[in-house]
Design a protein around this motif. Structure first.
Motif, PDB file in Angstrom:
ATOM      1  N   LYS A  95       0.833  -1.203   0.000  1.00 28.78           N
ATOM      2  CA  LYS A  95       0.000   0.000   0.000  1.00 28.78           C
ATOM      3  C   LYS A  95       0.869   1.255   0.000  1.00 28.78           C
ATOM      4  N   ASP A  96       1.950   1.254   0.778  1.00 28.84           N
ATOM      5  CA  ASP A  96       2.825   2.422   0.845  1.00 28.84           C
ATOM      6  C   ASP A  96       3.530   2.667  -0.486  1.00 28.84           C
ATOM      7  N   VAL A  97       4.029   1.607  -1.114  1.00 27.50           N
ATOM      8  CA  VAL A  97       4.725   1.764  -2.401  1.00 27.50           C
ATOM      9  C   VAL A  97       3.763   2.273  -3.473  1.00 27.50           C
ATOM     10  N   LEU A  98       2.569   1.703  -3.517  1.00 25.82           N
ATOM     11  CA  LEU A  98       1.598   2.116  -4.533  1.00 25.82           C
ATOM     12  C   LEU A  98       1.134   3.554  -4.302  1.00 25.82           C
ATOM     13  N   SER A  99       0.887   3.903  -3.057  1.00 21.93           N
ATOM     14  CA  SER A  99       0.421   5.261  -2.745  1.00 21.93           C
ATOM     15  C   SER A  99       1.489   6.302  -3.072  1.00 21.93           C
ATOM     16  N   ALA A 100       2.767   5.950  -2.841  1.00 21.94           N
ATOM     17  CA  ALA A 100       3.849   6.892  -3.117  1.00 21.94           C
ATOM     18  C   ALA A 100       4.126   7.032  -4.607  1.00 21.94           C
ATOM     19  N   GLY A 101       3.842   5.994  -5.396  1.00 22.70           N
ATOM     20  CA  GLY A 101       4.226   6.014  -6.801  1.00 22.70           C
ATOM     21  C   GLY A 101       3.149   6.444  -7.764  1.00 22.70           C
ATOM     22  N   ALA A 102       1.888   6.432  -7.351  1.00 23.75           N
ATOM     23  CA  ALA A 102       0.792   6.788  -8.252  1.00 23.75           C
ATOM     24  C   ALA A 102       0.259   8.171  -7.915  1.00 23.75           C
ATOM     25  N   ALA A 103      -0.258   8.846  -8.925  1.00 24.10           N
ATOM     26  CA  ALA A 103      -0.798  10.185  -8.712  1.00 24.10           C
ATOM     27  C   ALA A 103      -2.017  10.145  -7.794  1.00 24.10           C
ATOM     28  N   SER A 104      -2.820   9.095  -7.923  1.00 22.40           N
ATOM     29  CA  SER A 104      -4.026   8.978  -7.112  1.00 22.40           C
ATOM     30  C   SER A 104      -4.257   7.506  -6.803  1.00 22.40           C
ATOM     31  N   THR A 105      -4.417   7.206  -5.522  1.00 23.16           N
ATOM     32  CA  THR A 105      -4.636   5.822  -5.110  1.00 23.16           C
ATOM     33  C   THR A 105      -5.837   5.756  -4.176  1.00 23.16           C
ATOM     34  N   LYS A 106      -6.819   4.973  -4.559  1.00 24.89           N
ATOM     35  CA  LYS A 106      -7.969   4.725  -3.704  1.00 24.89           C
ATOM     36  C   LYS A 106      -7.845   3.317  -3.157  1.00 24.89           C
ATOM     37  N   VAL A 107      -7.788   3.175  -1.842  1.00 19.74           N
ATOM     38  CA  VAL A 107      -7.618   1.884  -1.203  1.00 19.74           C
ATOM     39  C   VAL A 107      -8.959   1.410  -0.648  1.00 19.74           C
ATOM     40  N   CYS A 108      -9.343   0.184  -0.991  1.00 24.97           N
ATOM     41  CA  CYS A 108     -10.601  -0.387  -0.518  1.00 24.97           C
ATOM     42  C   CYS A 108     -10.312  -1.662   0.259  1.00 24.97           C
ATOM     43  N   LEU A 109     -11.058  -1.851   1.337  1.00 19.49           N
ATOM     44  CA  LEU A 109     -10.872  -2.993   2.219  1.00 19.49           C
ATOM     45  C   LEU A 109     -12.177  -3.783   2.324  1.00 19.49           C
ATOM     46  N   PRO A 110     -12.556  -4.509   1.277  1.00 19.06           N
ATOM     47  CA  PRO A 110     -13.810  -5.269   1.335  1.00 19.06           C
ATOM     48  C   PRO A 110     -13.742  -6.346   2.403  1.00 19.06           C
ATOM     49  N   GLU A 111     -14.879  -6.609   3.032  1.00 18.33           N
ATOM     50  CA  GLU A 111     -14.935  -7.590   4.107  1.00 18.33           C
ATOM     51  C   GLU A 111     -15.373  -8.966   3.638  1.00 18.33           C
ATOM     52  N   ASP A 112     -15.956  -9.056   2.438  1.00 17.16           N
ATOM     53  CA  ASP A 112     -16.395 -10.355   1.936  1.00 17.16           C
ATOM     54  C   ASP A 112     -16.400 -10.314   0.411  1.00 17.16           C
ATOM     55  N   GLN A 113     -16.769 -11.434  -0.217  1.00 17.64           N
ATOM     56  CA  GLN A 113     -16.731 -11.529  -1.668  1.00 17.64           C
ATOM     57  C   GLN A 113     -17.747 -10.604  -2.334  1.00 17.64           C
ATOM     58  N   GLU A 114     -18.903 -10.418  -1.685  1.00 16.53           N
ATOM     59  CA  GLU A 114     -19.919  -9.537  -2.273  1.00 16.53           C
ATOM     60  C   GLU A 114     -19.423  -8.099  -2.330  1.00 16.53           C
ATOM     61  N   GLU A 115     -18.805  -7.644  -1.250  1.00 19.25           N
ATOM     62  CA  GLU A 115     -18.264  -6.282  -1.249  1.00 19.25           C
ATOM     63  C   GLU A 115     -17.095  -6.159  -2.214  1.00 19.25           C
ATOM     64  N   PHE A 116     -16.294  -7.204  -2.323  1.00 22.82           N
ATOM     65  CA  PHE A 116     -15.202  -7.252  -3.296  1.00 22.82           C
ATOM     66  C   PHE A 116     -15.755  -7.020  -4.704  1.00 22.82           C
ATOM     67  N   ALA A 117     -16.853  -7.702  -5.032  1.00 24.50           N
ATOM     68  CA  ALA A 117     -17.462  -7.565  -6.361  1.00 24.50           C
ATOM     69  C   ALA A 117     -18.004  -6.157  -6.581  1.00 24.50           C
ATOM     70  N   ARG A 118     -18.645  -5.578  -5.570  1.00 21.85           N
ATOM     71  CA  ARG A 118     -19.188  -4.217  -5.715  1.00 21.85           C
ATOM     72  C   ARG A 118     -18.076  -3.196  -5.941  1.00 21.85           C
ATOM     73  N   VAL A 119     -17.001  -3.335  -5.181  1.00 21.70           N
ATOM     74  CA  VAL A 119     -15.882  -2.394  -5.326  1.00 21.70           C
ATOM     75  C   VAL A 119     -15.301  -2.476  -6.725  1.00 21.70           C
ATOM     76  N   LEU A 120     -15.093  -3.680  -7.223  1.00 17.26           N
ATOM     77  CA  LEU A 120     -14.515  -3.844  -8.555  1.00 17.26           C
ATOM     78  C   LEU A 120     -15.451  -3.304  -9.637  1.00 17.26           C
ATOM     79  N   ALA A 121     -16.748  -3.506  -9.460  1.00 15.98           N
ATOM     80  CA  ALA A 121     -17.718  -3.033 -10.456  1.00 15.98           C
ATOM     81  C   ALA A 121     -17.776  -1.515 -10.515  1.00 15.98           C
ATOM     82  N   ARG A 122     -17.437  -0.837  -9.410  1.00 19.78           N
ATOM     83  CA  ARG A 122     -17.507   0.625  -9.355  1.00 19.78           C
ATOM     84  C   ARG A 122     -16.124   1.266  -9.530  1.00 19.78           C
ATOM     85  N   ARG A 123     -15.245   0.575 -10.227  1.00 21.09           N
ATOM     86  CA  ARG A 123     -13.864   1.072 -10.361  1.00 21.09           C
ATOM     87  C   ARG A 123     -13.762   2.326 -11.218  1.00 21.09           C
TER      88      ARG A 123
END
Length: 291
Positions: free
Chosen positions: A30-58
């Protein structure tokens, strides 16, 4: 082969299993990606359903999966079902117990190296297998699904011990924990550990490679170069050494009595017939520039 600048906007999806298994590697990535990209949004899904929602709203952000092979496969399957796989460039930072698929695809093993490949690497188009039930195979397909060091999801206690693996006293407790707590059966393998020979009809581009009258011990199918799959069948040996049968083609159909198969790190079936088709360059994956 396209390259991407570090000014990309990233959507970093951190799988919950990875957070429990190795929190330190997750933090480093997370630190390497946040430092190297202009904009980084970090998501912490708690289950597979939330994982799917986050990916669909990318949106326009480039997705980065921090997790094991199952997290990678979940992301690929979701993008395929959304019919967005071909237009999405996916990245992965491997963290977890089962990482064989990621490493076989060329993703670096360390958190820093993998994160740098996300930022400074190049897109590589990889062939995949897609079956008639919309399943996706990234690496290898095997029949019967002989267990290949299958890993179950770690418990919270196991994950906590893994995070502290660098301390000698924690390693001692980890060894004691594994001695006292019996291993849980893997959810990945529902097939018997020592399956017997099978009678299957295997067709490659409509041509029968082996028929039901020839028992087989093992079948493997892997995406090959130039939009073809490499098929290898090992017939049952009756005394003399059986010579493997090999073929290449764009479609592979297996039929016969109920059979199970291992697709990457998951076991599917039983089914009586299944057809896999090569999708050339269907997966765009960020890999080190020299890959």
């Amino acid at each position: 082969m396209a390259t991407f600048a570090t000014s990309d906007q990233l959507l970093v999806i951190i799988d919950p299993v990875a957070r429990r298994w190795d929190g330190e590697s997750v933090r480093i990535a997370k630190d390497v990606l946040s430092a190297g990209a202009a904009s980084t949004k970090v998501c912490l899904p708690e289950d597979q359903e939330e994982f799917a929602r986050v990916l669909a709203r990318r949106g326009s952000r480039r997705p980065v999966v921090v997790g094991d092979d199952r997290a990678l496969m979940r992301a690929v399957a979701l993008l395929h079902r959304q019919r967005a796989l071909a237009e999405t460039v996916l990245s992965v930072v491997p963290v977890g117990a089962g990482l064989g698929v990621s490493h076989a695809l060329g993703v670096p093993s360390g958190a820093v190296a993998a994160a740098r490949a996300v930022l400074d690497g190049a897109e590589r188009r990889l062939d995949v297998l897609v079956d008639d039930s919309d399943g996706v195979v990234l690496g290898a397909l095997r029949i019967p699904p002989v267990p290949l060091a299958a890993q179950s999801e770690p418990t919270v206690a196991e994950a906590g011990l893994a995070q502290g693996g660098g301390h000698p006293w924690l390693r001692t407790y980890q060894s004691l924990f594994r001695t006292l707590v019996p291993s849980r059966p893997s959810r990945l393998s529902a097939a018997p550990a020592t399956p017997g020979p099978a009678r299957l009809r295997i067709e490659v581009d409509g041509v029968t490679l082996v028929d039901l009258d020839q028992p087989v011990e093992a079948v493997s199918v892997t995406p090959g170069p130039s939009g073809t799959a490499f098929v290898r069948v090992r017939p049952l040996s009756l005394g003399a050494v059986a010579v493997p049968l090999e073929a290449r083609g764009r479609t592979v159909t297996v039929s016969g009595a109920d059979f199970r198969y291992r697709a990457d790190a998951a076991v599917a079936g039983p089914v009586r017939v299944r057809t896999w088709t090569v999708r050339e360059g269907a997966l765009g994956l960020m890999l080190p520039g020299s890959a």
